[in-house]
Design a protein around this motif. Sequence first.
Motif, PDB file in Angstrom:
ATOM      1  N   ARG A 101      82.154  44.081  65.984  1.00 11.89           N
ATOM      2  CA  ARG A 101      80.767  43.634  66.030  1.00 11.89           C
ATOM      3  C   ARG A 101      80.687  42.116  65.827  1.00 11.89           C
ATOM      4  NH1 ARG A 101      76.261  45.439  68.188  1.00 11.89           N
ATOM      5  NH2 ARG A 101      74.486  44.342  67.337  1.00 11.89           N
ATOM      6  N   LEU A 102      81.467  41.635  64.881  1.00 12.99           N
ATOM      7  CA  LEU A 102      81.484  40.203  64.593  1.00 12.99           C
ATOM      8  C   LEU A 102      81.870  39.411  65.852  1.00 12.99           C
ATOM      9  CD1 LEU A 102      83.196  38.873  61.339  1.00 12.99           C
ATOM     10  CD2 LEU A 102      83.029  37.493  63.383  1.00 12.99           C
ATOM     11  N   ARG A 103      82.955  39.831  66.487  1.00 16.16           N
ATOM     12  CA  ARG A 103      83.401  39.100  67.681  1.00 16.16           C
ATOM     13  C   ARG A 103      82.417  39.276  68.838  1.00 16.16           C
ATOM     14  NH1 ARG A 103      88.894  37.209  67.135  1.00 16.16           N
ATOM     15  NH2 ARG A 103      89.565  37.694  65.012  1.00 16.16           N
ATOM     16  N   ALA A 104      81.885  40.485  68.979  1.00 19.05           N
ATOM     17  CA  ALA A 104      80.902  40.708  70.049  1.00 19.05           C
ATOM     18  C   ALA A 104      79.663  39.835  69.823  1.00 19.05           C
ATOM     19  CB  ALA A 104      80.511  42.184  70.112  1.00 19.05           C
ATOM     20  N   ASN A 105      79.258  39.690  68.560  1.00 19.47           N
ATOM     21  CA  ASN A 105      78.084  38.865  68.288  1.00 19.47           C
ATOM     22  C   ASN A 105      78.346  37.395  68.573  1.00 19.47           C
ATOM     23  OD1 ASN A 105      76.345  40.890  67.709  1.00 19.47           O
ATOM     24  ND2 ASN A 105      76.397  40.647  65.497  1.00 19.47           N
ATOM     25  N   LEU A 106      79.572  36.944  68.314  1.00 20.36           N
ATOM     26  CA  LEU A 106      79.878  35.538  68.603  1.00 20.36           C
ATOM     27  C   LEU A 106      79.863  35.278  70.106  1.00 20.36           C
ATOM     28  CD1 LEU A 106      82.603  34.723  65.940  1.00 20.36           C
ATOM     29  CD2 LEU A 106      80.242  33.906  66.017  1.00 20.36           C
ATOM     30  N   VAL A 107      80.411  36.201  70.901  1.00 17.66           N
ATOM     31  CA  VAL A 107      80.300  36.073  72.355  1.00 17.66           C
ATOM     32  C   VAL A 107      78.828  36.201  72.764  1.00 17.66           C
ATOM     33  CG1 VAL A 107      80.876  37.098  74.587  1.00 17.66           C
ATOM     34  CG2 VAL A 107      82.626  36.950  72.819  1.00 17.66           C
ATOM     35  N   GLY A 108      78.147  37.170  72.130  1.00 14.67           N
ATOM     36  CA  GLY A 108      76.733  37.394  72.430  1.00 14.67           C
ATOM     37  C   GLY A 108      75.883  36.163  72.175  1.00 14.67           C
ATOM     38  N   ALA A 109      76.215  35.409  71.118  1.00 16.57           N
ATOM     39  CA  ALA A 109      75.423  34.227  70.761  1.00 16.57           C
ATOM     40  C   ALA A 109      75.360  33.248  71.925  1.00 16.57           C
ATOM     41  CB  ALA A 109      76.025  33.537  69.539  1.00 16.57           C
ATOM     42  N   SER A 110      76.514  32.976  72.527  1.00 14.18           N
ATOM     43  CA  SER A 110      76.519  32.001  73.616  1.00 14.18           C
ATOM     44  C   SER A 110      75.839  32.587  74.854  1.00 14.18           C
ATOM     45  CB  SER A 110      77.950  31.545  73.917  1.00 14.18           C
ATOM     46  OG  SER A 110      78.788  32.661  74.082  1.00 14.18           O
ATOM     47  N   LEU A 111      75.987  33.913  75.034  1.00 14.72           N
ATOM     48  CA  LEU A 111      75.282  34.544  76.156  1.00 14.72           C
ATOM     49  C   LEU A 111      73.766  34.481  75.977  1.00 14.72           C
ATOM     50  CD1 LEU A 111      77.413  37.718  76.953  1.00 14.72           C
ATOM     51  CD2 LEU A 111      76.758  35.926  78.577  1.00 14.72           C
ATOM     52  N   ILE A 112      73.312  34.708  74.745  1.00 16.81           N
ATOM     53  CA  ILE A 112      71.873  34.667  74.476  1.00 16.81           C
ATOM     54  C   ILE A 112      71.321  33.280  74.794  1.00 16.81           C
ATOM     55  CG2 ILE A 112      70.164  34.666  72.599  1.00 16.81           C
ATOM     56  CD1 ILE A 112      71.646  37.142  71.493  1.00 16.81           C
ATOM     57  N   ASP A 113      72.070  32.230  74.377  1.00 13.18           N
ATOM     58  CA  ASP A 113      71.658  30.869  74.746  1.00 13.18           C
ATOM     59  C   ASP A 113      71.606  30.710  76.256  1.00 13.18           C
ATOM     60  OD1 ASP A 113      71.392  30.058  72.174  1.00 13.18           O
ATOM     61  OD2 ASP A 113      73.340  29.058  72.046  1.00 13.18           O
ATOM     62  N   ALA A 114      72.676  31.180  76.915  1.00 10.28           N
ATOM     63  CA  ALA A 114      72.781  30.964  78.358  1.00 10.28           C
ATOM     64  C   ALA A 114      71.740  31.774  79.121  1.00 10.28           C
ATOM     65  CB  ALA A 114      74.182  31.318  78.851  1.00 10.28           C
ATOM     66  N   ALA A 115      71.291  32.895  78.521  1.00  8.57           N
ATOM     67  CA  ALA A 115      70.334  33.748  79.214  1.00  8.57           C
ATOM     68  C   ALA A 115      68.901  33.254  79.055  1.00  8.57           C
ATOM     69  CB  ALA A 115      70.446  35.187  78.718  1.00  8.57           C
ATOM     70  N   GLY A 116      68.720  32.232  78.212  1.00  5.45           N
ATOM     71  CA  GLY A 116      67.386  31.665  78.061  1.00  5.45           C
ATOM     72  C   GLY A 116      66.399  32.695  77.536  1.00  5.45           C
ATOM     73  N   ARG A 117      65.210  32.726  78.123  1.00  5.87           N
ATOM     74  CA  ARG A 117      64.143  33.593  77.616  1.00  5.87           C
ATOM     75  C   ARG A 117      64.437  35.060  77.852  1.00  5.87           C
ATOM     76  NH1 ARG A 117      58.528  31.534  79.519  1.00  5.87           N
ATOM     77  NH2 ARG A 117      57.979  32.179  77.412  1.00  5.87           N
ATOM     78  N   ALA A 118      65.315  35.367  78.789  1.00  5.68           N
ATOM     79  CA  ALA A 118      65.623  36.771  79.069  1.00  5.68           C
ATOM     80  C   ALA A 118      66.596  37.336  78.031  1.00  5.68           C
ATOM     81  CB  ALA A 118      66.222  36.905  80.462  1.00  5.68           C
ATOM     82  N   GLY A 119      67.139  36.460  77.179  1.00  3.14           N
ATOM     83  CA  GLY A 119      68.242  36.870  76.318  1.00  3.14           C
ATOM     84  C   GLY A 119      67.859  37.374  74.942  1.00  3.14           C
ATOM     85  N   GLN A 120      66.896  38.242  74.863  1.00  4.63           N
ATOM     86  CA  GLN A 120      66.571  38.847  73.572  1.00  4.63           C
ATOM     87  C   GLN A 120      67.473  40.045  73.347  1.00  4.63           C
ATOM     88  OE1 GLN A 120      64.422  37.890  71.274  1.00  4.63           O
ATOM     89  NE2 GLN A 120      63.687  36.122  72.442  1.00  4.63           N
ATOM     90  N   ARG A 121      68.123  40.100  72.175  1.00  7.74           N
ATOM     91  CA  ARG A 121      68.888  41.304  71.870  1.00  7.74           C
ATOM     92  C   ARG A 121      67.901  42.432  71.587  1.00  7.74           C
ATOM     93  NH1 ARG A 121      74.553  41.721  69.290  1.00  7.74           N
ATOM     94  NH2 ARG A 121      74.761  40.626  71.249  1.00  7.74           N
ATOM     95  N   SER A 122      68.169  43.587  72.145  1.00  5.83           N
ATOM     96  CA  SER A 122      67.183  44.660  72.042  1.00  5.83           C
ATOM     97  C   SER A 122      67.217  45.315  70.666  1.00  5.83           C
ATOM     98  CB  SER A 122      67.461  45.714  73.103  1.00  5.83           C
ATOM     99  OG  SER A 122      68.632  46.411  72.760  1.00  5.83           O
ATOM    100  N   VAL A 123      66.066  45.869  70.296  1.00  7.31           N
ATOM    101  CA  VAL A 123      65.956  46.640  69.066  1.00  7.31           C
ATOM    102  C   VAL A 123      66.865  47.868  69.148  1.00  7.31           C
ATOM    103  CG1 VAL A 123      64.384  47.984  67.643  1.00  7.31           C
ATOM    104  CG2 VAL A 123      63.629  45.830  68.627  1.00  7.31           C
ATOM    105  N   ALA A 124      66.992  48.426  70.351  1.00 11.74           N
ATOM    106  CA  ALA A 124      67.860  49.590  70.544  1.00 11.74           C
ATOM    107  C   ALA A 124      69.298  49.261  70.135  1.00 11.74           C
ATOM    108  CB  ALA A 124      67.826  50.036  71.999  1.00 11.74           C
ATOM    109  N   ALA A 125      69.768  48.053  70.474  1.00 16.23           N
ATOM    110  CA  ALA A 125      71.133  47.657  70.127  1.00 16.23           C
ATOM    111  C   ALA A 125      71.293  47.583  68.620  1.00 16.23           C
ATOM    112  CB  ALA A 125      71.463  46.309  70.765  1.00 16.23           C
ATOM    113  N   MET A 126      70.265  47.064  67.927  1.00 12.03           N
ATOM    114  CA  MET A 126      70.361  46.971  66.475  1.00 12.03           C
ATOM    115  C   MET A 126      70.366  48.347  65.843  1.00 12.03           C
ATOM    116  SD  MET A 126      68.245  43.614  65.343  1.00 12.03           S
ATOM    117  CE  MET A 126      66.779  43.853  66.350  1.00 12.03           C
TER     118      MET A 126
END
Lengths: 190, 190
Positions: A101-126
């Motif tokens: 999870r830690l590593r996935a979140n670190l990759v996810g962080a840069s993806l969320i930035d790159a995805a701009g406004r579309a990059g909200q992590r879903s409540v379902a994922a949490m």
Amino acid sequence: MADEPAPERADAARNREAILAAALRLVESRGVDCVTMETVAAEAGVGKGTLFRRFNSREGLMAAVLNESETVWQASVISGPPPLGPGAPPMERLLAFGHSRLRANLVGASLIDAAGRAGQRSVAAMSFANLHVRYLLRELGVDGDLPLLATAILAPLELVVLEQQVERERIPVERLEAGWDDLVRRVVGG
Amino acid sequence: MADEPAPERADAARNREAILAAALRLVESRGVDCVTMETVAAEAGVGKGTLFRRFNSREGLMAAVLNESETVWQASVISGPPPLGPGAPPMERLLAFGHSRLRANLVGASLIDAAGRAGQRSVAAMSFANLHVRYLLRELGVDGDLPLLATAILAPLELVVLEQQVERERIPVERLEAGWDDLVRRVVGG
């Protein structure tokens, strides 16, 4: 009209999968910032025009990759090889879960930035992560308010916390993993 | 020209303090959304024009109130009455710290929204909390990677985590406090 999708649509879906898989491979090996529409098109063996037609923009592609990476990760928790997947003792599964999870979140962080406004992590994922940790805590015989304990041990893996530690304080990922293991052993106890 | 500030400037500073104290009182008793420039002006006994001249906008005022509330809170940790301030046993201080941080963050959340772009919580504020928790863990004789343990027990008090629990899952604050106490007792151990 038949039960099967038209051949074009099945092809399109396969194509989409292939593009997302290629993009995810590149993001994980090179880092998001080094992945352009050109490199993804080349890796997936499609034209750049196809990429833009399907995903509109680099942001759109990155949002789809973020989604895909969450799905791939959940699948490996549910049915992948142990210790992340079923078959290992619950403590081993819990530690493997935290590290991945830690590593996935670190990759996810840069993806969320790159995805701009579309990059909200879903409540379902949490809630997937929370439900899984609750299940493992129950397997480990932990007593108490398990939903809150699950939230508490997942909280240090949240992006806002990780970004502060990794980007600002330059704490190596291995030390974060060891710190998380220590936390989990204390919470699980005896 | 003398060592003392000109009378006008001393007055202005006192005035500013009085306005911020009035605004903070209103925010804590009514909630941010019910606090307008009019109600603050009335509570502080100044004209609405003065408020706008000093803070530009409601956002500007709310950003100043956010800052003020963090300062007031830090002062009560450093030198306020026990158990939050000095004088109580470290475990009591730690639990009081968590509860007061939790409630301050919930008030802070709405202030951060109301302050718009000016409402970034400072890195200084986060490191104050971390340093204080580290100090108390040391006092409690906890062994281990104290900066990471401090981060771990502070993480469930972060806004992103609290907002999910309070706003979406409707978990009462008392249950969050009890859950946090349980976490801390597990981390500190025997």
